[in-house]
Every structure is written in structure tokens, then in C-alpha cells.
Design an enzyme around this catalytic site. Structure first.
Site, short mmCIF file in Angstrom:
data_model
loop_
_atom_site.label_atom_id
_atom_site.label_comp_id
_atom_site.label_asym_id
_atom_site.label_seq_id
_atom_site.Cartn_x
_atom_site.Cartn_y
_atom_site.Cartn_z
N ASP A 105 0.87 -1.17 0.00
CA ASP A 105 0.00 0.00 0.00
C ASP A 105 0.92 1.23 0.00
O ASP A 105 2.12 1.12 0.26
CB ASP A 105 -0.94 -0.01 1.22
CG ASP A 105 -2.11 0.97 1.03
OD1 ASP A 105 -2.07 1.79 0.07
OD2 ASP A 105 -3.07 0.93 1.82
C1 BGC Z 1 -4.85 3.49 0.30
C2 BGC Z 1 -4.97 2.52 -0.85
C3 BGC Z 1 -4.83 3.25 -2.13
C4 BGC Z 1 -3.49 3.98 -2.15
C5 BGC Z 1 -3.23 4.74 -3.44
C6 BGC Z 1 -3.60 4.35 0.20
O1 BGC Z 1 -3.63 5.39 1.11
O2 BGC Z 1 -4.84 2.78 1.52
O3 BGC Z 1 -6.21 1.86 -0.78
O4 BGC Z 1 -4.95 2.38 -3.21
O5 BGC Z 1 -3.47 4.90 -1.08
O6 BGC Z 1 -4.02 5.86 -3.52
#
Ligand code: BGC
Length: 754
Positions: free
Chosen positions: A269
Site C-alpha cells: 500500500d
Molecule cells: C490506500 C490505498 C490506495 C493507495 C493509493 C492508500 O492510502 O490505503 O487503498 O490504493 O493509497 O491511492
């Protein structure tokens, strides 16, 4: 600085190395052997690491508003590929500087609504439409679906997830993945694994038993991954039992790849994980969105031998395999003009099936569209299409309920309408001032609920019925505040109370519509409403969907993907989840973050005990607290009635064919949901009273029409994970197959000896 020197050195070296092979599907190994160590590291560390490295893209050079990229290496014919958020639609910037065109994406209904349809074919269609936008806007992988379990109603991201049950979550996610990937673009099922709270999300340690992991928190992913083979998986921010989810080799390599046969790539993530070498060693191939320091750390760890070249190459190979599948590699030229109108129709179809009729006393609904309606609640005029944060979508429009009712032909009570027109205009100004400077992930300020006493009294005389919408919006980075989000506010309760009193005094009906991303408390006010419609956040067409159900043009067929308990305190995880933090600063994501290792000082923040084990949601209520339920898992009403008969359970290869005949005994067409639960003997293994093992939704049945719903239950789905022997075990004995309408329904039963 040092990194930019290293990066410049890589760049400077490029011309000398330009003789390398050009990437093809069948020469990945050859390309890897031609790659420098620096090139391998830059491939694994996302686009943000390449800002100083001209010639290797970053998200600005990919698709504006996309979450990130995988760096390209031009000399080897490796293109940069683009990753952008989901899961309720593609998230990219709707406008671009110097470009007259717009780049809106369809705001599909939230994941929780999609699982409420219990219709995986329909979810697959949503995926097909969503994936087409991914393709046509030049994105290679969408960062979704989200499949985490609804462990507790206060989790701020539940709307991005499907259900409290791993089978319903896994099957719905599989359908979504299949649909999206049928376009030749990738998905990234997230957030892997046991990521069920937002507070302190980068450092919280989920303490979960092996059995609960295997049967609940990994099972959802296992089903989707085995069935639909997502191109990628996104690991989560949290630790699980002391090991970071992105650094857990046993899960990412032994279980995910070894046991489940996953062949795709795994990414972190955004900013997740602490040790670049530990992540790659574990099998977390890509470190997203990347940074120079992560690039540097990865490079150093190979140089000093703490990360083997073999592990590095394995990850490089998996990322190259992803790249050769991508539209970018195939040379696809996106139109940048997907058919948003056609996709709005898909959005509408899905929403129509995911709305749940929870209560309908004395057939309060449907209410003919020739009636005059008093429309209350600020949310009626500011309908919520989806949640906030990375799960939000830049959609072209949102049909609110006022517009939806007008489109359906309803007349609106003039007094109520005039009151809200003026009030909402004032509130819009106030909210704009506050929201203008808010970070994207914080709850957006919304109009405060009002109780216009005189307006209510007058409309009870002039209107035929009242609709009240209650709204909740939230998202990533925060869990919900028990007092301000789960409970209804005093104003909301007073509004329901006053409208109900005034309308009931005149013998007129009141319907409450819940336009919410996660459950709210219902027990205290539900007897004041004649009908309750749970429409979730139903996407850009929300108002039209709700109006068509209120009017009866569409017969509701949504069923709950979670239990509605009588009160929060009866939730099995209530004692082990952060409950009230209204007095704390907003950025809960990073609250008490300690870099690199979990610490166990403050309960529910530093660590969270999953003490309920496998007894999540209905598994708990059916076994230990039957009376603690307001609406059971799987529950949903219809405007028609169905009669079930002839349950059959027949042995087939690898499982059982279960069938039941459903007859529409009412006066209007409708769809029904058959849920198959299994009660296990539970002599040597602790087992919940019943567990969902299969489900199916009938087609639209005309009055009097019969349909035999067939559902296959695989043999291995009855097994439990026995921690004593660390194996899946099916205990011999008598199993009861129960075809039921919901988790509390007695249903039709058949015993099977295994
Ligand atoms: C989130 C993800 C997301 C990623 C990219 C993170 O803060 O937890 O779900 O895909 O950001 O935006």
C-alpha cells in the site's frame, strides 16, 4: 542527494548499456540478466523514486491523478505502467491543464451495495464497465477491489469492502476482478490482510488466531484469488501478529503462492511496510509509490548481501510478467472517451438490486409516483454517491433524491421544498468555506440537520407521505466516531420523531432512507418509521434508483451483507475496537506510529485483539446471541412473496448440488436470494451454529412463476483450520444443509452424512 547521484549514474550509464534485449513475453529471463542492479531496484520501487531520474516516468507523466506508476526502462523496451485507484470506479483527475476535455469516471455504487445484490453476474457487469474506463483512460491496473472483512461497523473503510462473511466477500470480489480484467487491464485486490481498522493504520498490530486468519481474514482473499487470478495484490499497512503484512514471507510466499497458486505480483500500500529488503524477501514485489530513500535502501541491501539476488530477481520477474500483460506494453492507444452514458446505465442496474428494504409495515411502500411527497433530511438534497479518500471517484454528476423523485413523476410538497432550497443554499456556502482547505481524506463537512417544526406540521396536511433521508459519509484514514457517526444526532432523531408524529396523526406514512456507507444505530428510532430503505451510497444515479424503488417501478431485492445488531455493545468486536475519539486530531492514520516495529502499549491503537476469533458477525450472533439481532445477515424484504419447496442435496463430483424451487406467490415480479448455510457436527472442532457455504439469486420471476435455484457447495468448503495439526480438517459426522432466507431463518433442512 546521494540517491540523485546514484540515479544520475544509472541514467548516465544508460547509453553504454543500450544494446540490451527488448522485452517480449517470451524473453523475460534474458531481459533480467541484461538488467543492472540499479535498474532492477528502480523497477521494484514505484514512480516517486524516479522523480530525479529523467526518462523513467512518474505519475505526472502517466495519467494525471493516478495513484502511481511502475517505472519503465526504455533501453530494454520496458514501458512505464500506470496504477490508479478504485474500488468504486476509476480515480483520476477529471480535468487537465491546457485541455478542454473532461476525464470523468463513472461513480459506481460502493462495494457494500454491490455485495448486497448477492448477484455476482451483475457485479461482473459492473467490473466490465469499470475496466473499460481503466483501459480507455490509459491506466493499466486499478487498485481494487477491496475485500477486507467488515469486522466492526465503525471501520472507516467498510464501504470499500463487501461483507462480514468471507464467502460473500470472496465471490463478489472474484466477480469484480473477472469483469474488470476481461478488458485486458489488471486489478489489485486489497488490503491484504487482516486490515480492519484505520486508526493508527500504519502501526497497528492485529492479534489474530491462525484459525480466524485462515477461515475469515485470509479466506475472503483466497476465494477471490483462486477464482479470478487478479494480476496484482496490495498488501496492507498493518502488522499481523507482530509481523508487517508486507513483510510476511509465510503468508506472501508460502500461503499465497505455495498453497493458493497465485502467480501475479504483490505491491505495498502507499508508503506501507518498513524494510525494503524485508518486503521483497517476503514476496512483496513492488514498493509503492516509492521514494528515493526506499530505492537506496533496496540497493544497499542487495549490495551488503542482506537481500539475495535470487529474491530480487523473483520479484523483478513477476513485475515484468505484469508489464507484458498491460495495455501499455501491448501498445493500446486509449480513446480517453469511454461511454459514460452506457456505464451510467450499468451503475443504475447494479444500484437497483443492491438497495435493501428493511421494514415495510402495512405495505407503506411502494408509494405511487402520482402522490405528493414531503421530502425531509438535508441528505435528500445532497445525496451521497460514495465515500471519501482514495475510494472516492471524480464522477460527472450525482442525482439527488429530489431530482430522482421528480424524474419518477412525484410531486414535492412546496412548503418543504422551499424551506430546504433556502437552507441548503446557506449551508452550501458554509460547507464550502470549511471544505475548501480540507485534506482529501478527512470527512467532508455537510449541512447540519434541521427540524423545521412548522414546515413539518403544514406538510402533514398537504402531502400524502413523508420521506426522510439520513446520510453518512466517511472514508480512508479514520474510523467512525461512535457518537457522531454511528448514533443518530439529536436533530436527526427529533426530525424522525416529529415527522412521524405529525404524519401518523393524519394517518399518513413515513419512510426513512439510509444513504450511508456503513451501519448506523437503528433500534432506538425504527418503530417511528413505517418503512426503512437502506440504499447505501448508490453511485451517481442514486436518486433515480431510490425513487424507482419507492415508486415500485423496481422491486427491491437487496439483502444485508452484514448483521444489524440491536446495539453496538452487542457486536462481537465491540470490546476490541477503538470506539470514541471525537476529541483527537483528525489524522488518525498516523497516530502513535513507531517506525519499523509494533509496540503494545495502548490497546486498540498500538494493537487490536481479535478475541472473537472466527465468531465474526452472524457466526457470533447465531451461536451465542440470537436475541442481539435487529436484522440478521442476509435479510431483505420484497414487494412480493416467495414460497420455497423441494430442497435437494445431491452428491456431485467434489461437492454437493443443492437445489430449491422458488415460486413467486405475490402480485409483482421480483428476485429472491437463496442462501445455503451448513451446520457442522462440531464434536472435535469448535464450529459456529451455521456458516454460509453457497448462495444464488433467482432471475426476475413473474407472479406465479417458479424457478429451481441450483447452488454447488464444494466439499473442501466445509473444512475448518485445525490449529493443532495446522491443516484443514473436515470432521466426519452429520452435516445439516439449510436453505434459508437469512442467517436467522429456520429455512429448509437436509442432513448429509460425511
Ligand atoms: C490506500 C490505498 C490506495 C493507495 C493509493 C492508500 O492510502 O490505503 O487503498 O490504493 O493509497 O491511492
Amino acid at each position: 542527494m546521494l540517491t540523485s547521484i546514484i540515479l544520475s549514474a544509472v541514467l548516465a550509464a544508460t547509453p553504454v548499456l543500450s544494446e540490451g534485449p527488448v522485452l517480449r513475453e517470451d524473453n523475460i529471463k534474458e531481459v533480467i540478466s541484461a538488467m543492472t542492479l540499479e535498474e532492477k531496484c528502480i523497477l521494484l520501487v514505484g514512480g516517486n523514486a524516479a522523480k530525479a531520474f529523467d526518462g523513467i516516468g512518474n505519475s505526472e507523466k502517466g495519467v494525471p491523478g493516478a495513484a502511481g506508476t511502475v517505472n519503465g526502462i526504455p533501453r530494454l523496451g520496458i514501458p512505464q505502467i500506470v496504477l490508479a485507484d478504485g474500488p468504486a470506479g476509476l480515480r483520476i483527475s477529471p480535468e487537465r491543464e491546457g485541455d478542454e476535455r473532461t476525464f470523468y469516471c463513472t461513480g459506481f455504487p460502493i462495494a457494500t451495495l454491490l455485495s448486497s445484490t448477492w448477484n455476482t453476474d451483475l457485479v461482473e457487469k459492473v467490473g466490465q464497465a469499470m475496466g473499460n474506463e481503466v483501459l480507455e483512460y490509459g491506466v493499466d491496473v486499478i487498485l481494487g477491489p477491496g475485500a477486507n472483512i467488515h469486522r466492526n461497523p465503525l471501520c472507516g473503510r467498510n464501504f470499500e469492502y463487501y461483507s462480514e462473511d468471507p464467502l460473500l466477500s470472496g465471490e463478489t470480489a472474484a466477480a469484480m476482478i473477472k469483469g474488470i480484467q476481461s478488458n485486458g487491464v489488471g486489478t489489485s485486490i486489497k488490503h491484504f490482510f487482516a486490515n480492519n481498522q484505520e486508526l493508527n493504520r500504519l502501526a497497528n498490530d492485529a492479534i489474530v488466531s491462525e484459525r480466524a486468519l485462515r477461515e475469515i481474514y485470509l479466506k475472503n482473499f483466497e476465494i477471490a484469488i483462486r477464482k479470478a487470478a487478479p494480476w496484482t495484490i496490495m498488501t496492507s499497512y498493518n502488522y499481523v501478529n507482530g509481523i508487517h503484512a508486507a513483510e510476511n514471507r509465510r503468508v506472501l510466499t508460502d500461503i499465497l503462492r505455495g498453497e493458493w497458486g497465485f502467480e501475479g505480483a504483490v505491491m505495498s500500500d502507499w508508503g506501507g511496510g518498513y524494510h525494503a529488503d524485508g518486503m521483497v524477501r517476503a514476496g512483496n514485489d513492488m514498493i509503492q509509490p516509492g521514494s528515493e530513500s526506499r530505492y537506496k535502501a533496496l540497493l544497499a541491501s542487495v549490495k551488503d548481501g542482506s537481500l539475495s539476488m535470487e529474491d530480487l530477481d523473483n520479484s523483478v520477474e513477476r513485475v515484468l510478467k505484469l508489464i507484458v500483460k498491460s495495455p501499455k506494453f501491448r501498445g493500446y492507444v486509449p480513446s480517453e472517451a469511454p461511454d459514460l452514458k452506457a456505464h451510467a446505465a450499468v451503475c443504475r442496474d447494479a444500484a437497483d438490486e443492491g438497495v435493501i428494504l428493511l421494514k415495510n409495515e402495512m405495505a407503506a411502500l411502494p408509494l405511487g409516483a402520482d402522490k405528493k411527497v414531503a421530502l425531509f433530511g438535508v441528505t435528500s438534497y445532497d445525496f451521497i454517491a460514495g465515500g471519501t479518500g482514495s475510494g472516492d471517484v471524480h464522477r460527472p454528476y450525482v442525482v439527488d433524491l429530489k431530482e430522482g423523485l421528480a424524474n419518477a413523476g412525484y410531486a414535492l410538497d412546496e412548503g418543504v421544498d422551499a424551506f430546504y432550497a433556502e437552507y441548503m443554499a446557506q449551508e452550501e456556502e458554509r460547507c464550502k468555506r470549511i471544505n475548501g482547505s480540507s485534506p482529501w481524506f478527512i470527512d467532508r463537512e455537510r449541512a447540519i440537520e434541521v427540524v423545521p417544526v412548522e414546515v413539518i406540521e403544514n406538510s402533514a396536511v398537504s402531502a400524502d407521505a413523508a420521506f426522510i433521508t439520513i446520510g453518512r459519509v466517511f472514508g480512508e484514514g479514520k474510523d467512525r466516531d461512535y457518537y457522531h457517526s454511528y448514533l443518530l444526532s439529536e436533530n436527526e432523531l427529533e426530525l424522525i420523531e416529529r415527522v412521524s408524529k405529525a404524519f401518523h396523526a393524519k394517518g399518513k406514512k413515513v419512510t426513512v432512507i439510509l444513504n450511508i456507507g456503513g451501519l448506523v444505530e437503528m433500534t432506538s428510532w425504527i418503530d417511528k418509521a413505517d418503512a426503512v430503505l437502506l440504499c447505501w451510497q448508490s453511485g451517481e444515479e442514486g436518486g433515480n434508483t431510490v425513487a424507482s424503488i419507492l415508486s415500485g417501478e423496481v422491486n427491491p431485492s437487496g439483502h444485508l451483507p452484514m448483521t444489524v445488531s440491536l446495539s453496538y455493545d452487542r457486536e462481537p468486536s465491540a470490546a476490541n475496537f477503538p470506539k470514541i475519539f471525537a476529541d483527537k486530531p483528525f489524522n488518525y492514520s498516523f497516530y502513535r506510529q513507531v517506525k519499523g516495529h509494533p509496540h503494545h502499549t495502548v490497546k486498540d491503537i498500538d494493537y487490536t485483539l481479535y478475541d472473537e476469533g472466527i465468531y465474526v458477525g452472524y457466526r457470533h450472533f447465531c451461536t451465542f446471541d440470537k436475541k442481539g439481532v435487529l436484522f440478521p445477515f442476509g435479510y431483505g424484504l420484497s414487494y412480493t412473496s416467495f414460497l420455497w419447496k423441494g430442497l435437494k442435496v445431491e452428491k456431485a463430483e467434489g461437492g454437493w448440488n443443492v437445489s430449491v424451487t422458488v415460486r413467486n406467490t405475490g402480485k409483482v415480479s421480483g428476485k429472491d436470494v437463496v442462501q445455503v448455510y451448513v451446520h457442522a457436527p462440531g464434536k472435535t472442532l469448535d464450529k459456529p451454529e451455521r456458516e454460509l457455504r453457497g448462495f444464488g439469486k433467482t432471475p426476475l420471476l413473474a407472479p406465479g412463476e417458479e424457478y429451481t435455484q441450483e447452488i454447488f457447495i464444494p466439499e473442501n468448503s466445509l473444512a475448518s483450520f485445525d490449529e493443532r495439526v495446522s491443516e484443514w480438517v473436515t470432521e466426519p459426522g452429520r452435516y445439516t444443509f439449510i436453505a434459508a432466507r437469512n442467517a436467522s431463518d429456520r429455512g429448509l433442512k437436509k442432513k448429509v452424512k460425511i
